[in-house]
Design a protein around this motif. Sequence first.
Motif, PDB file in Angstrom:
ATOM      1  N   THR A  75      52.775   1.343  75.048  1.00 34.95           N
ATOM      2  CA  THR A  75      52.710  -0.070  74.669  1.00 34.95           C
ATOM      3  C   THR A  75      52.597  -0.279  73.169  1.00 34.95           C
ATOM      4  O   THR A  75      52.981  -1.329  72.660  1.00 34.95           O
ATOM      5  N   ASP A  76      52.067   0.709  72.464  1.00 34.83           N
ATOM      6  CA  ASP A  76      51.907   0.607  71.014  1.00 34.83           C
ATOM      7  C   ASP A  76      53.230   0.981  70.339  1.00 34.83           C
ATOM      8  O   ASP A  76      53.739   2.088  70.546  1.00 34.83           O
ATOM      9  N   PRO A  77      53.827   0.103  69.535  1.00 35.21           N
ATOM     10  CA  PRO A  77      55.090   0.424  68.859  1.00 35.21           C
ATOM     11  C   PRO A  77      55.020   1.715  68.044  1.00 35.21           C
ATOM     12  O   PRO A  77      56.005   2.466  67.974  1.00 35.21           O
ATOM     13  N   ARG A  78      53.860   1.975  67.439  1.00 36.79           N
ATOM     14  CA  ARG A  78      53.724   3.214  66.660  1.00 36.79           C
ATOM     15  C   ARG A  78      53.792   4.424  67.570  1.00 36.79           C
ATOM     16  O   ARG A  78      54.366   5.460  67.204  1.00 36.79           O
ATOM     17  N   GLU A  79      53.216   4.322  68.762  1.00 39.71           N
ATOM     18  CA  GLU A  79      53.254   5.428  69.707  1.00 39.71           C
ATOM     19  C   GLU A  79      54.676   5.648  70.218  1.00 39.71           C
ATOM     20  O   GLU A  79      55.112   6.795  70.396  1.00 39.71           O
ATOM     21  N   GLY A  82      57.496  -2.673  75.151  1.00 37.18           N
ATOM     22  CA  GLY A  82      56.956  -1.407  75.634  1.00 37.18           C
ATOM     23  C   GLY A  82      58.059  -0.490  76.138  1.00 37.18           C
ATOM     24  O   GLY A  82      59.231  -0.858  76.230  1.00 37.18           O
TER      25      GLY A  82
END
Length: 283
Positions: free
Chosen positions: A60-64, A167
């Motif tokens: 869900t985290d764009p960085r991830e 996501g």
Amino acid sequence: MLTAASPLLAESQVIAPLQDQAAALGRALQELRSRLDPLQRIHESVAGSRLGTQALVLLTDPREITSALEVAARSCEREVLTAQPGGPRTPEVLEQALPRDTAMLARGVRMQTIYQHSARFSGPTQAYVERVTALGSEVRTLDEFFRRLLIVDRRTAFIPDVENDAGAVLIRHPAVVAFLADSFERVWASALPFTSAHESRTDKSISSAMQRSIARLMLTEDKDSAIARRLGIGERTCRTHIAKMMQQLGARNRTHLGYLLAAAEPQLLEALSEDAPTGPARS
């Protein structure tokens, strides 16, 4: 007798306490960071393990997501299969993708990418395709396609999260990845090689495919905007196609055209002109 006090005295009495408070806050911040750093390392370790072992991982985290994509690209050894629906890609996205893709191609990785037909009329997309195909990448287009897909070495796949467009779902389950790769291959076989905008405008197969797709979607979609969105084109372009079909089939209005298409034999779709415009007009 009153005398004027030196500004330096006022500074020592007013500013100095504020400096002491700022220094105290700085020390407290540094101490807090020192306490959180070990926790961050543990989190990264667990996240890395999670990404590397679980069959399905929701990101869900764009960085991830970016990190997972970069890891997959760096570790790719043989093949990348990509589906990028939604029409032309933005210059920012292409600029970010180019170094990563050229690096993989330089390592001998085979790349196959599917866009929608409307991407043929985007200058930035044309430039990107010209660069990567010169290095060995293959690019084809379709009128309509399923959602975004990325498969790396047939071991890892990324698909969008249905509940959150921002996501993604990382998939490592062998059966699921194999199913997605097989689906990609079936669609790839029916896609058309990417050509320049000029060649696409004179390519009868592209024009015919676009018109047949609009005709089919008119039987299930009430709004031109919905049809345009499905095909990755602008509403104005969609309406241009519909007007051309009305003229060719003798329809009095859009409703009459829908009736003719619903009641007609399959060859009616084949009778549609093959020279209607397919440009990227947006509205």
